[in-house]
Write an enzyme that holds these catalytic residues in place. Structure first.
Site, PDB file in Angstrom:
ATOM      1  N   ARG A   1     -16.450 -21.998  12.288  1.00  0.00           N
ATOM      2  CA  ARG A   1     -16.341 -20.529  12.272  1.00  0.00           C
ATOM      3  C   ARG A   1     -16.401 -20.013  10.838  1.00  0.00           C
ATOM      4  NH1 ARG A   1     -13.651 -16.207  10.073  1.00  0.00           N
ATOM      5  NH2 ARG A   1     -11.662 -17.313  10.237  1.00  0.00           N
TER       6      ARG A   1
ATOM      7  N   GLU B   1      -5.499 -10.366   8.216  1.00  0.00           N
ATOM      8  CA  GLU B   1      -6.571 -10.335   7.225  1.00  0.00           C
ATOM      9  C   GLU B   1      -6.104  -9.653   5.938  1.00  0.00           C
ATOM     10  OE1 GLU B   1     -11.289  -9.025   6.924  1.00  0.00           O
ATOM     11  OE2 GLU B   1      -9.985  -8.064   8.396  1.00  0.00           O
TER      12      GLU B   1
END
Length: 519
Positions: free
Chosen positions: A6, A136
């Protein structure tokens, strides 16, 4: 948790085929024995969907489905439905871990974002999908908006999520900051499982991983070969070595499989592994300096805990201008070859000379060099190529300007031909005609390089000559034409002092005699 498939695929220019993703997933889980793999981002493409479906189908058959994870977004119900269609069961939900990202990218309040997250978690669980949550830009959040970032962690600690994953998204943390932030959040939320996801922009990812794991991180994210956006992610191979050698923690990674998996990922990704990359680089278990090989011979003086055998590799001793006799002896032992003292001295000198022309002499080169040196030693060199200048231009014939030293006298000629070696031979024939001598007929010309040789490999040229009897000479050089010229120089010295057994039909010259060549 390995995220090569990923986050590693976000390396510029890297895109794995669905079949490649499946092969890498199998190696990560079954050979390397990583605990979890993150294999894709939801909604990216049909190819991505196919890749996850292949992995999920295989993982379900093997009982690994809970170890296969997919990144998804706060976009209820789109990401969750995509993951369900792919056959996966674990969502890694990407949320905004810094206030800066929240207000400038989402343009929402914390309350609105938290409500959206809650809705995504509830929908995923309703569909039978387990949830982990990424924050994030967490590292920037802890630096610049700790109140917001800690309030998000506090909110998540009360939600049905398995792991809270803390990424250093921009690779900006120092080891001191990593330690301080983990100490703070683990003290505030001791019951929460925190993963750390490091990036390598300052080349500090492995140092930051070490601080995180020593101060409360329960999970780590890596990629094989450190693949990833910009400077990449924390490399699995280095993280494993650091945890095993510098902590008391136990991990299940099979170290001896690392190199094999690393080379496959290199092949599939097209991203070349730097030669000096720790653990998996071509040169990291190669001793170049002769003093190091000498120390290894005496009491392993230049060994450390990073033994190559741990990673399915072998220690090598480079051959070059700095290697010395100890390195050469190590390589001869590997090949099962022993030389007399004077022969070893000549081989060492030849390797030093060749090392000035070529970055590294390999073990595979060594038999070629030994053969060349032993043949050279058997020939009296009354004739030498003193100098040459070769040109090769498109649309024009190659030209060679040649100077020969024949018994102390110098002869110069220029000739053109169909190739550089042909031009050289025509210039040589001109010189020999002035001496009233004929040259042998060239009957065979064979070029080879050592097994596994690359574009900088040595070239061995073996030329067969007919001078009433058949004999062969060899030349060795990184340049094919020069190797052929060296073989020719040997021929000139042989015919200068020739002595042969007329009863043998095919011979190879050794010193002042011929020996029959089998076949």
């Amino acid at each position: 948790m390995d995220t090569t498939l990923r986050d590693g695929e976000q390396t510029s220019g890297v895109s794995f085929l669905p079949s490649e993703k499946l092969q890498i997933a199998k190696l990560l889980l079954e050979e390397l024995k990583v605990d979890r793999i993150e294999v894709a981002s939801a909604r990216v493409s049909e190819g991505e969907l196919e890749g996850v479906q292949k992995i999920a189908q295989w993982a379900a058959q093997k009982g690994y489905l809970d170890r296969v994870e997919v990144l998804g977004f706060v976009d209820t119900p789109v990401s969750v439905d995509w993951i369900v269609e792919a056959g996966a069961k674990v969502l890694n939900l990407l949320t905004k871990g810094s206030h800066n990202h929240l207000i400038h990218q989402l343009k929402k309040t914390p309350e609105q974002h938290f409500s959206d997250i809650q809705r995504s978690i509830a929908y995923a669980r309703e569909k039978g999908v387990e949830v982990n949550v990424y924050l994030e830009d967490w590292s920037n959040g802890m630096r610049n908006s700790p109140e917001y970032t800690l309030s998000l962690i506090d909110f998540l600690s009360k939600e049905p999520v398995k792991r809270v994953m803390l990424p250093d998204t921009l690779g900006l943390l120092s080891p001191d900051e990593t330690r301080a932030y983990f100490e703070q959040i683990v003290a505030l939320y001791p019951g929460v499982h925190f993963d750390f996801h490091a990036h390598n922009d300052y080349d500090l990812s492995v140092a930051n991983v070490m601080e995180a794991v020593l101060h409360g991180a329960s999970g780590l994210h890596t990629t094989v070969n450190g693949l990833g956006e910009r400077a990449g992610n924390a490399p699995l191979e280095s993280v494993v070595a650091v945890i095993k050698d510098f902590t008391d923690l136990e991990i299940g990674i099979q170290e001896q499989k690392i190199f094999r998996v690393s080379k496959l990922v290199e092949q599939f990704s097209g991203q070349h592994i730097p030669a000096n990359k720790p653990v998996v680089g071509e040169n990291v278990f190669t001793q170049t300096a002769g003093i190091h090989a000498d120390g290894d011979n005496k009491k392993n003086l230049y060994f450390n805990d990073l033994m190559p055998e741990r990673f399915g590799r072998q220690r090598k001793y480079a051959l070059g201008k700095t290697s010395g006799k100890a390195n050469i002896l190590k390589n001869l032992e590997e090949l099962g070859i022993s030389l007399e003292k004077d022969e070893l001295a000549r081989v060492t000198q030849r390797i030093i000379e060749l090392g000035d022309k070529k970055e590294r002499v390999t073990t595979e080169d060594l038999p070629y060099i030994i053969s060349d040196v032993l043949q050279n030693n058997s020939i009296t060199r009354n004739i030498q190529i003193e100098g040459y200048h070769m040109t090769h231009s498109k649309g024009l014939k190659p030209v060679v300007q040649l100077r020969m030293n024949i018994h102390g006298k110098f002869y110069d000629e220029i000739a053109t031909g169909d190739g550089q070696y042909d031009s050289f031979m025509k210039a040589l024939k001109k010189i020999y005609r002035t001496l009233g001598k004929e040259l042998p007929k060239l009957t065979d010309y064979h070029v080879s390089i050592p097994p596994g040789g690359k574009t900088d490999a040595f070239v061995e040229t073996v030329i067969t000559w007919d001078y009433g009897k058949i004999f062969k000479t060899k030349g060795l050089d990184p340049d094919q034409t020069v190797a052929a010229m060296m073989a020719t120089e040997k021929m000139l010295n042989i015919i200068d002092s020739i002595s042969y057994n007329p009863e043998k039909e095919e011979s190879t010259y050794y010193g002042n005699e011929y020996r029959a060549v089998a076949g």
